[in-house]
Design a protein around this motif. Sequence first.
Motif, PDB file in Angstrom:
ATOM      1  N   LEU A   1       0.818  -1.215   0.000  1.00  0.00           N
ATOM      2  CA  LEU A   1       0.000   0.000   0.000  1.00  0.00           C
ATOM      3  C   LEU A   1       0.851   1.264   0.000  1.00  0.00           C
ATOM      4  CD1 LEU A   1      -2.955  -0.958   2.375  1.00  0.00           C
ATOM      5  CD2 LEU A   1      -2.926  -0.918  -0.128  1.00  0.00           C
ATOM      6  N   SER A   2       2.007   1.204   0.642  1.00  0.00           N
ATOM      7  CA  SER A   2       2.863   2.390   0.657  1.00  0.00           C
ATOM      8  C   SER A   2       3.705   2.509  -0.610  1.00  0.00           C
ATOM      9  CB  SER A   2       3.753   2.405   1.898  1.00  0.00           C
ATOM     10  OG  SER A   2       4.655   1.327   1.877  1.00  0.00           O
ATOM     11  N   GLU A   3       4.013   1.389  -1.252  1.00  0.00           N
ATOM     12  CA  GLU A   3       4.806   1.405  -2.486  1.00  0.00           C
ATOM     13  C   GLU A   3       3.992   1.922  -3.675  1.00  0.00           C
ATOM     14  OE1 GLU A   3       8.131   0.453  -3.372  1.00  0.00           O
ATOM     15  OE2 GLU A   3       8.382   0.670  -1.202  1.00  0.00           O
ATOM     16  N   GLY A   4       2.727   1.515  -3.737  1.00  0.00           N
ATOM     17  CA  GLY A   4       1.888   1.903  -4.871  1.00  0.00           C
ATOM     18  C   GLY A   4       2.327   1.208  -6.150  1.00  0.00           C
ATOM     19  N   GLY A   5       1.947   1.753  -7.275  1.00  0.00           N
ATOM     20  CA  GLY A   5       2.319   1.185  -8.569  1.00  0.00           C
ATOM     21  C   GLY A   5       1.837  -0.241  -8.733  1.00  0.00           C
ATOM     22  N   ASP A   6       2.737  -1.102  -9.239  1.00  0.00           N
ATOM     23  CA  ASP A   6       2.396  -2.511  -9.450  1.00  0.00           C
ATOM     24  C   ASP A   6       2.027  -3.222  -8.155  1.00  0.00           C
ATOM     25  OD1 ASP A   6       2.869  -2.247 -12.152  1.00  0.00           O
ATOM     26  OD2 ASP A   6       4.888  -3.120 -12.076  1.00  0.00           O
ATOM     27  N   HIS A   7       2.515  -2.724  -7.036  1.00  0.00           N
ATOM     28  CA  HIS A   7       2.227  -3.338  -5.735  1.00  0.00           C
ATOM     29  C   HIS A   7       0.744  -3.253  -5.375  1.00  0.00           C
ATOM     30  CE1 HIS A   7       6.319  -4.197  -4.240  1.00  0.00           C
ATOM     31  NE2 HIS A   7       6.664  -3.195  -5.028  1.00  0.00           N
ATOM     32  N   VAL A   8       0.034  -2.295  -5.944  1.00  0.00           N
ATOM     33  CA  VAL A   8      -1.396  -2.163  -5.655  1.00  0.00           C
ATOM     34  C   VAL A   8      -2.249  -2.474  -6.890  1.00  0.00           C
ATOM     35  CG1 VAL A   8      -1.169  -0.599  -3.690  1.00  0.00           C
ATOM     36  CG2 VAL A   8      -1.310   0.351  -5.997  1.00  0.00           C
ATOM     37  N   GLY A   9      -1.649  -3.132  -7.855  1.00  0.00           N
ATOM     38  CA  GLY A   9      -2.417  -3.566  -9.019  1.00  0.00           C
ATOM     39  C   GLY A   9      -3.507  -4.533  -8.592  1.00  0.00           C
ATOM     40  N   GLN A  10      -4.645  -4.456  -9.241  1.00  0.00           N
ATOM     41  CA  GLN A  10      -5.805  -5.246  -8.837  1.00  0.00           C
ATOM     42  C   GLN A  10      -5.509  -6.747  -8.788  1.00  0.00           C
ATOM     43  OE1 GLN A  10      -9.272  -4.720 -11.295  1.00  0.00           O
ATOM     44  NE2 GLN A  10     -10.605  -5.727  -9.835  1.00  0.00           N
ATOM     45  N   ASP A  11      -4.886  -7.287  -9.818  1.00  0.00           N
ATOM     46  CA  ASP A  11      -4.612  -8.723  -9.843  1.00  0.00           C
ATOM     47  C   ASP A  11      -3.680  -9.142  -8.709  1.00  0.00           C
ATOM     48  OD1 ASP A  11      -6.252  -9.030 -12.048  1.00  0.00           O
ATOM     49  OD2 ASP A  11      -4.593  -9.045 -13.495  1.00  0.00           O
ATOM     50  N   HIS A  12      -2.658  -8.338  -8.454  1.00  0.00           N
ATOM     51  CA  HIS A  12      -1.706  -8.652  -7.388  1.00  0.00           C
ATOM     52  C   HIS A  12      -2.379  -8.612  -6.015  1.00  0.00           C
ATOM     53  CE1 HIS A  12       2.019  -8.911  -5.175  1.00  0.00           C
ATOM     54  NE2 HIS A  12       1.750  -7.774  -4.563  1.00  0.00           N
ATOM     55  N   VAL A  13      -3.135  -7.566  -5.752  1.00  0.00           N
ATOM     56  CA  VAL A  13      -3.801  -7.428  -4.454  1.00  0.00           C
ATOM     57  C   VAL A  13      -4.815  -8.556  -4.248  1.00  0.00           C
ATOM     58  CG1 VAL A  13      -5.336  -5.966  -3.061  1.00  0.00           C
ATOM     59  CG2 VAL A  13      -3.397  -4.946  -4.270  1.00  0.00           C
ATOM     60  N   LYS A  14      -5.559  -8.885  -5.304  1.00  0.00           N
ATOM     61  CA  LYS A  14      -6.529  -9.975  -5.187  1.00  0.00           C
ATOM     62  C   LYS A  14      -5.836 -11.297  -4.886  1.00  0.00           C
ATOM     63  CE  LYS A  14      -9.625 -10.224  -8.471  1.00  0.00           C
ATOM     64  NZ  LYS A  14     -10.374 -10.050  -9.733  1.00  0.00           N
ATOM     65  N   LEU A  15      -4.700 -11.549  -5.528  1.00  0.00           N
ATOM     66  CA  LEU A  15      -3.945 -12.776  -5.252  1.00  0.00           C
ATOM     67  C   LEU A  15      -3.453 -12.819  -3.815  1.00  0.00           C
ATOM     68  CD1 LEU A  15      -1.679 -13.733  -8.286  1.00  0.00           C
ATOM     69  CD2 LEU A  15      -3.176 -15.230  -6.966  1.00  0.00           C
ATOM     70  N   MET A  16      -2.972 -11.689  -3.331  1.00  0.00           N
ATOM     71  CA  MET A  16      -2.508 -11.656  -1.945  1.00  0.00           C
ATOM     72  C   MET A  16      -3.660 -11.914  -0.979  1.00  0.00           C
ATOM     73  SD  MET A  16       0.591  -8.941  -1.698  1.00  0.00           S
ATOM     74  CE  MET A  16       1.086  -9.633  -0.131  1.00  0.00           C
ATOM     75  N   LEU A  17      -4.810 -11.321  -1.240  1.00  0.00           N
ATOM     76  CA  LEU A  17      -5.979 -11.557  -0.388  1.00  0.00           C
ATOM     77  C   LEU A  17      -6.441 -13.010  -0.475  1.00  0.00           C
ATOM     78  CD1 LEU A  17      -7.976  -8.259  -1.050  1.00  0.00           C
ATOM     79  CD2 LEU A  17      -6.792  -8.913   1.065  1.00  0.00           C
ATOM     80  N   ASP A  18      -6.399 -13.585  -1.686  1.00  0.00           N
ATOM     81  CA  ASP A  18      -6.748 -14.999  -1.852  1.00  0.00           C
ATOM     82  C   ASP A  18      -5.794 -15.882  -1.059  1.00  0.00           C
ATOM     83  OD1 ASP A  18      -8.825 -14.343  -3.547  1.00  0.00           O
ATOM     84  OD2 ASP A  18      -7.815 -15.023  -5.382  1.00  0.00           O
TER      85      ASP A  18
END
Length: 110
Positions: free
Chosen positions: A31-48
């Motif tokens: 969340l603090s890095e932003g960019g690709d770190h908060v991309g929808q696919d990446h965040v969804k995978l982390m939550l999964d």
Amino acid sequence: MSTATASMKECIENCQECQTTCADMLTSHCLSEGGDHVGQDHVKLMLDCIAACAACVDFMSRNSDHHAHYCKACAEICKACADSCEKVGNMDKCVKCCRKCHESCSSMAS
């Protein structure tokens, strides 16, 4: 949990580590890095990954006859999450724990 095997106990520990590491990295790093770190696919995978690990811990800790189904799914999700974290970069802690969890969940699923 006296009926849990040593490999199941190790898998539970790996899932717990992966769950907490991914949750911490998502909230404190991504969340603090932003960019690709908060991309929808990446965040969804982390939550999964976080949710899959929690489900595995739940099913294995009560020695459910159905834990192998959850471990199989968790292994696949952890692998995908590790790949995503590796691609995004600067997430070595996540990559390491996800790969470790993938291995132990894969062994529990067979």
